[in-house]
Design a protein around this motif. Structure first.
Motif, mmCIF file in Angstrom:
data_model
loop_
_atom_site.group_PDB
_atom_site.id
_atom_site.type_symbol
_atom_site.label_atom_id
_atom_site.label_comp_id
_atom_site.label_asym_id
_atom_site.label_seq_id
_atom_site.Cartn_x
_atom_site.Cartn_y
_atom_site.Cartn_z
ATOM 1 N N LEU A 128 -9.156 -79.171 -12.403
ATOM 2 C CA LEU A 128 -8.804 -77.757 -12.532
ATOM 3 C C LEU A 128 -10.060 -76.979 -12.898
ATOM 4 C CD1 LEU A 128 -6.521 -75.653 -12.597
ATOM 5 C CD2 LEU A 128 -6.154 -76.267 -15.001
ATOM 6 N N LYS A 129 -10.486 -76.075 -11.997
ATOM 7 C CA LYS A 129 -11.767 -75.396 -12.198
ATOM 8 C C LYS A 129 -11.627 -73.957 -12.690
ATOM 9 C CE LYS A 129 -12.175 -73.713 -7.437
ATOM 10 N NZ LYS A 129 -12.959 -73.699 -6.199
ATOM 11 N N ASN A 130 -10.434 -73.379 -12.612
ATOM 12 C CA ASN A 130 -10.229 -71.983 -13.001
ATOM 13 C C ASN A 130 -10.041 -71.870 -14.508
ATOM 14 O OD1 ASN A 130 -9.314 -69.374 -13.484
ATOM 15 N ND2 ASN A 130 -8.188 -69.257 -11.563
ATOM 16 N N PRO A 131 -10.996 -71.286 -15.225
ATOM 17 C CA PRO A 131 -10.908 -71.219 -16.691
ATOM 18 C C PRO A 131 -9.741 -70.357 -17.173
ATOM 19 C CG PRO A 131 -12.748 -69.895 -15.899
ATOM 20 C CD PRO A 131 -12.239 -70.657 -14.722
ATOM 21 N N LEU A 132 -9.290 -69.422 -16.356
ATOM 22 C CA LEU A 132 -8.165 -68.564 -16.765
ATOM 23 C C LEU A 132 -6.867 -69.368 -16.856
ATOM 24 C CD1 LEU A 132 -8.900 -65.354 -14.645
ATOM 25 C CD2 LEU A 132 -9.422 -65.779 -17.063
ATOM 26 N N ILE A 133 -6.691 -70.312 -15.943
ATOM 27 C CA ILE A 133 -5.486 -71.146 -15.977
ATOM 28 C C ILE A 133 -5.549 -72.122 -17.140
ATOM 29 C CG2 ILE A 133 -4.190 -72.915 -14.723
ATOM 30 C CD1 ILE A 133 -4.962 -71.420 -12.159
ATOM 31 N N ALA B 99 5.359 -80.110 -24.611
ATOM 32 C CA ALA B 99 4.343 -80.551 -23.652
ATOM 33 C C ALA B 99 4.159 -79.461 -22.608
ATOM 34 C CB ALA B 99 4.768 -81.857 -22.979
ATOM 35 N N ILE B 100 2.909 -79.147 -22.305
ATOM 36 C CA ILE B 100 2.567 -78.190 -21.245
ATOM 37 C C ILE B 100 1.884 -79.004 -20.150
ATOM 38 C CG2 ILE B 100 1.308 -76.090 -20.645
ATOM 39 C CD1 ILE B 100 3.492 -75.626 -22.721
ATOM 40 N N LEU B 101 2.584 -79.184 -19.020
ATOM 41 C CA LEU B 101 2.126 -80.129 -18.005
ATOM 42 C C LEU B 101 2.039 -79.492 -16.623
ATOM 43 C CD1 LEU B 101 4.410 -83.129 -19.064
ATOM 44 C CD2 LEU B 101 2.058 -82.702 -19.783
ATOM 45 N N MET B 102 0.965 -79.816 -15.918
ATOM 46 C CA MET B 102 0.773 -79.377 -14.540
ATOM 47 C C MET B 102 1.309 -80.450 -13.598
ATOM 48 S SD MET B 102 -1.140 -76.973 -12.689
ATOM 49 C CE MET B 102 -2.683 -76.674 -13.563
ATOM 50 N N LYS C 164 2.899 -70.654 -11.650
ATOM 51 C CA LYS C 164 2.517 -71.226 -10.365
ATOM 52 C C LYS C 164 0.995 -71.296 -10.288
ATOM 53 C CE LYS C 164 6.484 -69.557 -7.695
ATOM 54 N NZ LYS C 164 6.901 -68.711 -6.535
ATOM 55 N N VAL C 165 0.477 -72.365 -9.678
ATOM 56 C CA VAL C 165 -0.980 -72.532 -9.567
ATOM 57 C C VAL C 165 -1.322 -72.910 -8.126
ATOM 58 C CG1 VAL C 165 -3.017 -73.741 -10.438
ATOM 59 C CG2 VAL C 165 -1.069 -73.338 -11.964
ATOM 60 N N GLY C 166 -2.108 -72.078 -7.468
ATOM 61 C CA GLY C 166 -2.493 -72.334 -6.081
ATOM 62 C C GLY C 166 -3.482 -73.476 -5.959
ATOM 63 N N LYS C 167 -3.520 -74.096 -4.786
ATOM 64 C CA LYS C 167 -4.362 -75.287 -4.579
ATOM 65 C C LYS C 167 -5.859 -74.978 -4.676
ATOM 66 C CE LYS C 167 -2.344 -75.796 -0.567
ATOM 67 N NZ LYS C 167 -1.955 -76.298 0.784
ATOM 68 N N PRO D 235 -6.015 -79.942 -3.700
ATOM 69 C CA PRO D 235 -4.983 -80.887 -3.256
ATOM 70 C C PRO D 235 -4.275 -80.336 -2.017
ATOM 71 C CG PRO D 235 -4.206 -79.623 -5.131
ATOM 72 C CD PRO D 235 -5.639 -79.228 -4.922
ATOM 73 N N LYS D 236 -3.429 -81.142 -1.409
ATOM 74 C CA LYS D 236 -2.699 -80.703 -0.218
ATOM 75 C C LYS D 236 -1.445 -79.908 -0.575
ATOM 76 C CE LYS D 236 -4.285 -84.582 2.612
ATOM 77 N NZ LYS D 236 -3.890 -85.786 3.374
ATOM 78 N N VAL D 237 -1.097 -79.874 -1.856
ATOM 79 C CA VAL D 237 0.154 -79.237 -2.281
ATOM 80 C C VAL D 237 -0.115 -78.152 -3.325
ATOM 81 C CG1 VAL D 237 1.550 -81.277 -1.810
ATOM 82 C CG2 VAL D 237 0.476 -81.014 -4.065
ATOM 83 N N GLU D 238 0.840 -77.258 -3.466
ATOM 84 C CA GLU D 238 0.772 -76.250 -4.522
ATOM 85 C C GLU D 238 1.215 -76.895 -5.838
ATOM 86 O OE1 GLU D 238 -0.519 -73.385 -3.984
ATOM 87 O OE2 GLU D 238 -0.569 -73.436 -1.808
ATOM 88 N N SER D 239 0.862 -76.268 -6.943
ATOM 89 C CA SER D 239 1.170 -76.830 -8.260
ATOM 90 C C SER D 239 1.920 -75.825 -9.130
ATOM 91 C CB SER D 239 -0.123 -77.257 -8.962
ATOM 92 O OG SER D 239 -0.827 -78.194 -8.191
ATOM 93 N N SER D 240 2.492 -76.334 -10.208
ATOM 94 C CA SER D 240 3.171 -75.492 -11.188
ATOM 95 C C SER D 240 2.983 -76.087 -12.571
ATOM 96 C CB SER D 240 4.671 -75.399 -10.891
ATOM 97 O OG SER D 240 4.943 -74.532 -9.821
ATOM 98 N N VAL D 241 3.086 -75.228 -13.572
ATOM 99 C CA VAL D 241 3.024 -75.677 -14.970
ATOM 100 C C VAL D 241 4.424 -75.535 -15.570
ATOM 101 C CG1 VAL D 241 2.014 -75.290 -17.240
ATOM 102 C CG2 VAL D 241 0.621 -74.973 -15.182
ATOM 103 N N VAL D 242 4.868 -76.574 -16.266
ATOM 104 C CA VAL D 242 6.161 -76.518 -16.949
ATOM 105 C C VAL D 242 5.969 -76.771 -18.439
ATOM 106 C CG1 VAL D 242 7.411 -77.314 -14.906
ATOM 107 C CG2 VAL D 242 6.716 -78.963 -16.641
ATOM 108 N N ARG D 243 6.914 -76.250 -19.205
ATOM 109 C CA ARG D 243 6.952 -76.515 -20.648
ATOM 110 C C ARG D 243 8.155 -77.388 -20.935
ATOM 111 N NH1 ARG D 243 9.076 -74.814 -25.596
ATOM 112 N NH2 ARG D 243 7.528 -74.645 -27.284
#
Length: 312
Positions: A38-43, A150-153, A189-192, A199-207
């Motif tokens: 994960l390279k985006n410091p804002l996320i 837990a905060i998980l991507m 939501k977190v874009g690829k 990655p080949k898929v989009e991502s999300s963060v859940v609590r």
């Protein structure tokens, strides 16, 4: 002879403040380990904010990679336990904290997190290797003592399965079992393109916040029931419980239960008839697993167990 392609190298985007230390030093990420840094410091910052960390917390991080999130965590909490399977990433992470005031706050555990006991922690924050998502969630939920959250991507579809409600397309046994043990919320939501390599898929963060105390049920029984019900989640329970394999399993368990409790089995006993009676009692025969909520399954499990029918 066919021409041998030269190995691709990742470009160094040194002009970008969000570049990872690993990319700057030419580390090639291992897709077998699900390494998408994960390279985006804002996320990273947003995930840490959602964790509501306290200075006294111990944080568990899975797959720290080159340490972008780890460093920010170390600045906020008492201790970070980072679990990493790749020795190259471990070396990179050690380099980043060596000789700093953060060094003594970091504990690195090298190895497969699924094969080892989890340490004590208050909060888990992680950009998960996606191929271990499901087993890790349940390892986390069975961990004791209880943690705060837990905060998980995760891969987007997996995250949506975790949070799906009865009747929704993605609702499945994973949804039911997770929500039995925890409150789960989709928070981001977190874009690829926020990862290197993308990655080949989009991502999300859940609590995920575990229910404390957990429901007072036999989890082996619950697991056995839900496996049968969700084997074909669109079929009615009446049809699902008529299958020969299910009838044979439940009859075997019933005989063991009667033997252990010194209960005679009537000569006229028929498992198929018994199951039909139980399913009809609270109108479950025509219901389908995909539309049933936790209370429905708790009631159904009670109806079976009270008649001596067991699933484990």
């Amino acid at each position: 002879m066919p021409k041998v392609k030269s190995e691709k190298k990742f470009r160094n985007h040194k002009e970008t403040s969000s570049s990872t230390a690993g990319a700057q030093q030419g580390i090639r990420f291992n897709k077998d380990f699900g390494q998408h840094i994960l390279k985006n410091p804002l996320i990273v910052t947003s995930m840490i904010e959602k964790a509501a960390l306290q200075p006294t917390d111990t944080v568990l991080e899975i797959g720290p990679g080159t340490g972008n999130m780890t460093i920010k965590l170390l600045e906020k909490v008492k201790k970070v336990v980072a679990c990493e399977v790749d020795p190259r990433m471990v070396a990179e992470l050690q380099k980043r904290v060596q000789g700093t005031h953060l060094q003594n706050k970091l504990e690195i555990r090298v190895g497969d997190v699924l094969k080892n006991d989890l340490p004590f922690f208050d909060v888990c924050v992680a950009n998960m290797p996606y191929q271990i998502s499901s087993p890790f969630v349940f390892k986390l939920l069975m961990h004791r003592p209880f943690f705060k959250c837990a905060i998980l991507m995760f891969q987007r579809e997996f995250a949506l399965r975790l949070t799906a409600k009865p009747g929704e397309k993605l609702y499945c046994r994973l949804s039911l079992n997770t929500q039995l043990l925890a409150r789960v919320d989709h928070i981001m939501k977190v874009g690829k393109n926020n990862f290197r390599p993308p990655p080949k898929v989009e991502s999300s963060v859940v609590r995920i916040e575990p229910k404390n105390p957990p429901p007072p049920i036999n989890y082996q029984e619950w697991d056995g029931l839900t496996r049968i019900a969700f084997n074909r989640k669109n079929k009615t329970l009446g049809a699902e419980f008529k299958s020969t394999n299910v009838l044979n399993l439940l009859e075997k368990n019933f005989k063991i239960h009667c033997s252990l409790n010194n209960k005679p089995i009537p000569d006229s006993f028929d498992m198929k008839t018994k199951i039909e009676e139980i399913l009809s009692k609270n109108n479950f025969a025509e219901k389908r697993a995909r539309t049933m909520d936790i209370d429905d399954f708790l009631q159904l499990l009670h109806d079976f167990n009270s008649e001596g029918i067991h699933f484990s």
